[in-house]
Design a protein around this motif. Structure first.
Motif, short mmCIF file in Angstrom:
data_model
loop_
_atom_site.label_atom_id
_atom_site.label_comp_id
_atom_site.label_asym_id
_atom_site.label_seq_id
_atom_site.Cartn_x
_atom_site.Cartn_y
_atom_site.Cartn_z
N LYS A 1 -14.79 15.25 2.51
CA LYS A 1 -14.18 14.15 2.27
C LYS A 1 -13.36 13.73 3.95
CE LYS A 1 -13.48 14.62 -2.45
NZ LYS A 1 -12.53 15.08 -3.48
N ARG A 2 -13.17 12.72 4.34
CA ARG A 2 -12.80 12.51 5.71
C ARG A 2 -11.15 12.85 5.44
NH1 ARG A 2 -13.90 7.52 9.04
NH2 ARG A 2 -12.34 6.94 7.83
N ARG A 3 -10.76 13.65 6.58
CA ARG A 3 -9.29 13.89 6.45
C ARG A 3 -8.52 12.82 7.00
NH1 ARG A 3 -8.93 18.84 10.70
NH2 ARG A 3 -10.49 19.57 9.54
N GLU B 1 -23.89 8.10 -1.02
CA GLU B 1 -23.35 7.70 0.05
C GLU B 1 -23.62 8.41 1.24
OE1 GLU B 1 -20.21 8.87 -2.28
OE2 GLU B 1 -21.96 10.24 -2.15
N PHE C 1 -5.03 6.46 6.34
CA PHE C 1 -5.32 5.06 6.13
C PHE C 1 -5.24 4.53 4.59
CE2 PHE C 1 -8.12 6.15 9.66
CZ PHE C 1 -7.41 5.92 10.69
N LEU C 2 -5.35 5.44 3.75
CA LEU C 2 -5.10 4.75 2.24
C LEU C 2 -4.02 4.90 1.75
CD1 LEU C 2 -8.29 6.86 0.96
CD2 LEU C 2 -7.86 4.42 0.51
N THR C 3 -2.90 5.19 2.75
CA THR C 3 -1.41 5.13 1.96
C THR C 3 -0.78 4.26 2.98
OG1 THR C 3 -1.13 7.34 3.48
CG2 THR C 3 -1.56 7.45 0.68
N THR D 1 -8.34 -1.43 5.04
CA THR D 1 -8.55 -0.64 3.79
C THR D 1 -7.07 -0.86 2.80
OG1 THR D 1 -9.41 1.05 4.75
CG2 THR D 1 -8.47 1.84 2.97
N GLN E 1 -7.23 4.71 -4.63
CA GLN E 1 -7.31 5.48 -3.39
C GLN E 1 -8.09 6.62 -3.22
OE1 GLN E 1 -3.01 5.99 -3.70
NE2 GLN E 1 -2.74 4.79 -1.82
N HIS F 1 -16.32 7.61 0.47
CA HIS F 1 -16.63 7.07 1.91
C HIS F 1 -16.22 5.57 1.97
CE1 HIS F 1 -16.95 7.17 6.16
NE2 HIS F 1 -17.99 7.05 6.11
N HIS G 1 -12.62 5.38 16.11
CA HIS G 1 -12.18 4.26 15.70
C HIS G 1 -12.80 3.69 14.37
CE1 HIS G 1 -14.21 3.89 19.41
NE2 HIS G 1 -15.14 3.03 18.89
N GLY G 2 -12.98 4.73 13.76
CA GLY G 2 -13.76 4.56 12.41
C GLY G 2 -14.79 5.47 12.10
N ASP H 1 -8.74 9.86 5.99
CA ASP H 1 -8.63 8.60 4.92
C ASP H 1 -7.18 8.84 4.40
OD1 ASP H 1 -11.21 8.31 5.67
OD2 ASP H 1 -12.11 8.99 3.55
N VAL H 2 -6.76 9.87 4.20
CA VAL H 2 -5.51 10.01 3.53
C VAL H 2 -4.41 9.07 4.05
CG1 VAL H 2 -3.56 11.41 2.41
CG2 VAL H 2 -5.83 12.27 2.51
N LEU I 1 -14.12 3.70 3.41
CA LEU I 1 -13.47 3.22 4.67
C LEU I 1 -13.83 3.92 5.78
CD1 LEU I 1 -9.87 4.94 4.69
CD2 LEU I 1 -11.38 5.52 2.87
N GLN I 2 -13.72 3.20 6.95
CA GLN I 2 -14.16 3.84 7.98
C GLN I 2 -12.95 3.54 9.17
OE1 GLN I 2 -18.02 2.71 9.57
NE2 GLN I 2 -18.91 3.31 7.39
N CYS I 3 -12.62 2.35 9.55
CA CYS I 3 -11.60 2.53 10.77
C CYS I 3 -10.19 2.44 10.05
CB CYS I 3 -11.75 1.34 11.77
SG CYS I 3 -11.48 -0.37 10.89
N THR J 1 -24.56 8.20 6.91
CA THR J 1 -24.94 7.15 5.85
C THR J 1 -24.31 6.14 6.08
OG1 THR J 1 -26.01 8.72 4.49
CG2 THR J 1 -25.70 6.58 3.46
N GLY J 2 -22.63 6.18 6.16
CA GLY J 2 -21.69 5.11 6.19
C GLY J 2 -21.90 4.28 7.65
N GLN J 3 -22.19 4.90 8.71
CA GLN J 3 -22.42 4.25 9.91
C GLN J 3 -23.64 3.26 9.82
OE1 GLN J 3 -20.78 4.54 12.96
NE2 GLN J 3 -19.22 5.16 11.71
N ILE K 1 0.77 -1.18 -0.12
CA ILE K 1 -0.14 -0.06 -0.19
C ILE K 1 0.88 1.16 -0.10
CG2 ILE K 1 -0.21 0.04 2.48
CD1 ILE K 1 -2.78 1.11 -0.03
N ASN L 1 -20.02 1.13 0.27
CA ASN L 1 -19.27 2.25 -0.51
C ASN L 1 -17.94 1.97 -1.07
OD1 ASN L 1 -21.00 4.23 0.06
ND2 ASN L 1 -20.07 4.80 1.91
N MET M 1 -22.78 12.23 4.99
CA MET M 1 -22.00 10.99 4.43
C MET M 1 -21.35 10.20 5.55
SD MET M 1 -18.22 11.14 2.47
CE MET M 1 -17.28 11.35 3.99
N ILE M 2 -20.89 10.60 6.59
CA ILE M 2 -20.26 9.69 7.40
C ILE M 2 -21.61 9.07 8.28
CG2 ILE M 2 -19.45 9.67 9.92
CD1 ILE M 2 -17.49 11.78 8.89
#
Lengths: 161, 787
Positions: free
Chosen positions: B12-14, A161, B19-21, A104, A89, A96, B506-507, B16-17, A98-100, B676-678, A75, A142, B673-674
């Motif tokens: 957008k969730r800050r 979403e 976690f995505l990297t 991911t 990504q 959205h 935690h998410g 995320d960056v 991803l959450q925790c 709805t995700g929950q 990753i 999502n 957005m959050i």
């Protein structure tokens, strides 16, 4: 101990490992690439998916020694050199997906493998492909949407979403 | 036009960056120089007397630092229980000791017997295999009703029996409820099981203990939803370390769902061993360990009876529930089947008389505690199932039977001790019906039939109590903690803001959503606000995140602290503008004098606070930092209506979810957005409970579902795209944001919708099936159809 050498995210990496050392341990502990996660011990959850020689592999199910000489992408190797998110990504953030964040990295690596095999997957194809990746937070809605969006498909028709 | 910032926007969730990297910082990513690793040797029998633990061979194994057994913890406190329930007769619950490492007996598969600390994880594991344990296996009790029989093996020899408590609620109503049943025109009875679940956040639990001889301070890094709670429980009750010498850090945490609320033996062990060895000690659970050591959820066996009059009004409700506590009392276990369950038995309905009886039982199984929803899913499931069954028996539309009995006037005091502040159950039902195209169902069912499949539609409502909780109330009910939340808002000299919150993300996306609130209040950009959480060293004492409480309670604390900031900033601005404080207005990040064009920017005021050259020092202190603790005056009551449409293969019994719709009333929504995700995530967990998941023990107490090979987690193929709506909004009247909480709703409302839909499909096909216990696996459905 055995010496292993591989290319990880474009850079040469080597280290001494026990015969039983898993690829995921080598990545996390020797190379400190902690983006690859361990979520189970039965090769089910997919949090540890990396690419080995271009194929998606569960790094908990491969010995480090087996990856000797291989090209490995984790990753940490997915974003651009300037840190910009790649298409997948970015789609995960936009939708959205991803959450925790724990599953991911594996989701992104699996999604990348899927889209390289099948550039425009249907919803069913995405869901089938993710059979080996478990997410407990998102209900997959999502994630599936993000992967379809990353493939360039219009996801506007899917419930917001 | 949707908002692009502040409350109601979906930035957008800050987080995320990172976690995505791969840049997240989870507990297992933390490594401290010189750390040793611990491996726990766990019991492989459910019940047994420990005759001896011989560590002599293991001690000589390579890399072994030290091996600990129960004897090393004899002078150390046990794991405390945070809630004392009083039984029907006014007696306190039976409360057994819970040692860090087993002493004398093992009581469930997975109970830790010994802990090997070694230089590497592999050496610790190898040495654990060389420990010789002599255990005399004893008969195990697994079934709750069997555990209560005279002569049943006792899980705890020093207790009277295996009954933790026999709770009646409201005990004073018992006779009146019985009388109402005697007069009922119709009584519907249902016996059901709320299946035992395993929360399974994707990140297994991890603990790293560290100790500084220089300062005599201990630090625990742990996968927790509430680091301050762990500090308090572990420090005060287990290890005797005062708070100022104990720091607990919960960094990025990979999901919790309740099971990371509790204080666990492994946390205490790593902290204890690090002090003993003056060396960091790390433990990372394997998933197999998680299955046998994370607190499980649900596991109720219930008989519910609903009494109706001749006009189909609900007149009384009576339940009898057996609730599994497992082998020990986990941190909040006693509260789940009682105060988080009995108080919700009114549901969305104006049933005037309710009596709930709960027998909590010790068994030789993993402890059971709160899992997403905690008590409220159990209440909702039985109530919404019995209403559906009643509608079928009476031949009335299940939606109309519900509507007829809805609470419609608020505030509404239920007969089970809570007061709903706001709600509009008809509005969410109307919205739901609009979403699901009920009129089109027959055509869809016909189309399914052509393919040899059965189709069914299930509808239900839910209500929950969130925003946990008013401290004075829960104190009366046996809580051994307060349930306020805290926030410190630190405005820096250049105007940026750090918010230190006792809530933990935690998410849930607090790092994104909380700044939206501050930005809305101050009229500044969200990027100027950062959220700091998860470290007792730099956040005020807080109670953490569970019970859909973060925004309702933690967000309210943040609002209160920000109000204090605004009040002080206005005083500074008034001084700078040479105006009266009463005339100062804050809008779009600037302070102005009402009715004039005189103004100062946010940054001018914040700078003045820290460079007080021109400043009313005789009236106010320099600096701009405020703390607030918020204790809610009531619970919040999110509610809604859910619908599930299933297709069932009569040849195999396999059920697939074709459509799922959720119409929720969460009050005001900060980040749609959050939210709805929950809901999505909650729905998948509820559908998982209904169709797939179930922790199974054999009669000897062996956990049969000990891995993802056996415990069926919902996967992408098991769920559809969901239809989710939260446009029906009746704001909470007693917190400043008007929010109600959204984290648990999906998991609470969805199981009855699925089961109602499957029963509907079978009934439409002429099958005389009124109930199937969850999970509705193909074999269970097939057996019910052909039974």
């Amino acid at each position: 101990m055995t010496k292993v050498t591989m290319t990880v995210n474009g850079k040469a990496a080597s280290g001494d490992v026990e015969g039983r050392t898993l690829l995921v341990q080598f990545l996390r502990e020797n190379l400190r690439l902690t983006g690859t996660h361990v979520g189970c011990d039965t090769s089910q959850c997919g949090a540890c998916v990396v690419h080995v020689n271009g194929k998606a592999v569960k790094a908990c199910t491969m010995l480090a020694a087996e990856a000797d000489g291989a090209e490995v992408v984790t990753i940490e190797g997915m974003a651009g050199a300037d840190g910009s998110l790649n298409t997948i990504q970015q789609a995960f953030q936009d939708h959205h997906g991803l959450q925790c964040g724990f599953c991911t990295p594996g989701m992104v690596m699996s999604a990348a493998a899927l889209l390289s095999e099948n550039p425009k997957p249907t919803e069913t194809e995405v869901r089938e492909y993710l059979e080996g990746n478990i997410c407990r937070c998102t209900g997959y809605h999502n994630i599936v949407k993000a992967i379809m969006a990353a493939s360039g498909q219009d996801v506007g028709v899917i419930a917001a979403e | 036009m949707p908002k692009d910032h502040g409350i109601g926007a979906s930035p957008k969730r800050r987080e995320d960056v990172r976690f995505l990297t791969g840049a997240g910082n989870y507990t297992d990513d933390i490594n401290i120089y010189g750390q040793a690793y611990v491996h726990f040797l766990r019991s492989d029998v459910a019940h047994g007397k420990i005759n001896s633990v011989d560590t002599s061979a293991a001690e000589g194994m390579p890399g072994v630092v030290r091996i600990f057994t129960g004897a090393d913890f004899e002078g150390v406190g046990g794991l405390p229980c945070g809630w004392q329930v009083t039984d029907r007769h006014g007696e306190p619950m039976q409360e057994p000791a819970h040692p860090v490492l087993a002493q004398g007996k093992v009581r469930h598969v997975g109970d830790p017997i010994a802990a090997v600390v070694a230089d590497t994880p592999e050496q610790a594991r190898d040495a654990a295999e060389a420990i010789e344990v002599d255990i005399e296996e004893l008969p195990a009790v697994v079934d709750m009703k069997a555990a209560l029989q005279d002569g049943a093996p006792k899980v705890h020899d020093d207790l009277k029996n295996n009954l933790c408590y026999d709770w009646g609620f409201v005990e004073e109503n018992k006779a009146a409820v019985e009388e109402a049943f005697g007069k009922a025109a119709h009584v519907t009875t249902l016996e059901l099981v709320n299946n035992r679940l395993i929360a399974n956040p994707m990140e297994p639990r991890v603990a790293v203990g560290d100790y500084s001889r220089a300062t005599d301070e201990s630090t625990l890094y742990t996968t927790s939803q509430n680091p301050h709670v762990i500090r308090l429980l572990m420090g005060a009750f287990v290890l005797g370390i005062p708070e100022h010498k104990l720091r607990v850090v919960a960094p990025d945490v990979g999901g919790g769902f309740g099971t990371k609320i509790f204080h666990y033996a492994e946390e205490a062990f790593c902290t204890f061993a690090a002090r003993q060895l003056a060396r960091p000690v790390k433990w990372t659970a394997s998933r197999s360990e998680a299955f046998m050591s994370d607190a499980h959820g649900r596991d109720h066996v219930t008989k519910i009876e609903l009494a109706l009059d001749a006009d189909n009004n609900f007149t009384a409700l009576r339940t009898e529930t057996y609730a599994n506590m497992g082998a020990y009392l986990s941190t909040f276990a006693p509260s789940v089947p009682t105060w988080l369950h009995g108080t919700l038995m009114a549901g969305n309905y104006k049933t005037p008389l309710i009596y709930v009886n709960v027998k909590a039982v010790f068994t030789n199984t993993v402890p059971v505690d709160a899992y997403r929803g905690a008590g409220r899913p159990e209440a909702t499931y039985q109530l919404e199932r019995v209403i559906d069954k009643a509608a079928r028996e009476l031949g009335v539309d299940p939606v109309e039977l519900r509507r007829q009995n809805f609470v419609t006037e608020f505030p509404y005091a239920t007969p089970v001790a809570v007061e709903y502040d706001t709600g509009d159950y008809n509005a969410t039902m109307d919205k739901l019906l609009e979403m699901i195209d009920r009129e089109g169902f027959d055509a869809r069912a016909e189309e399914s039939k052509k393919r040899g499949k059965l189709r069914g539609l299930g509808v239900n409502c839910y209500i929950e109590a969130c925003g946990i909780a008013p401290s004075n109330l829960v104190g009366q009910l046996g809580a051994r903690a307060g349930l306020y939340e805290s926030a410190t808002v630190r405005v820096n000299a250049t105007g940026s803001i750090s918010v230190m919150t006792g809530s933990h993300s935690h998410g849930q996306g607090h790092e994104t959503a909380f700044p939206q609130v501050i930005a809305e209040m101050l009229g500044i950009d969200e990027s100027m606000v950062d959220i700091v959480h998860g470290d007792t060293a730099n956040t005020p004492m807080g109670m953490g995140t569970y019970g859909s409480r973060s925004l309702a309670v933690g967000g309210s604390a943040m609002v209160r602290a920000t109000e204090k900031i605004i009040n002080k900033a206005k005083k500074i601005a008034a001084h700078l503008l040479e105006a009266s404080e009463a005339d100062i207005e804050l809008k779009d990040g600037a302070f102005s004098v009402a009715g004039t064009d005189k103004s100062v920017a946010w940054g001018d005021v914040t700078l003045a606070a820290y460079v007080p050259h021109n400043y009313p020092l005789e009236e106010i202190e320099p600096g701009l930092e405020e703390t607030a603790f918020y204790d809610p005056s009531n619970f919040t009551y999110p509610a809604g209506a859910y619908a599930c449409e299933v297709e069932l293969d009569p040849d195999t019994g396999r059920v697939t979810i074709e459509r799922f719709a959720a119409a929720d009333d969460f009050g005001n929504v900060v980040n749609p957005m959050i939210v709805t995700g929950q809901v999505h995530g909650g729905l998948a967990q509820g559908i998982g409970q209904a169709l797939l998941e179930g922790a199974a023990y054999d009669e000897n107490g062996q956990l049969l579902t000990g891995s993802y090979m056996d415990y069926a987690m919902p996967r992408a193929e098991d769920v559809p795209f969901f239809q989710v709506d939260h446009s029906c909004q009746t704001p909470c009247t007693h917190n400043p944001l008007g929010v109600k909480g959204c984290g648990e709703a999906g998991a609470i409302g969805s199981p009855p919708a699925v089961v109602n839909a499957v029963v509907d499909a079978l009934q439409r096909a002429g099958k005389d099936v009124t109930h199937i216990d969850m999970p509705l696996s193909p074999s269970r459905v097939w057996a019910a159809m052909n039974g």
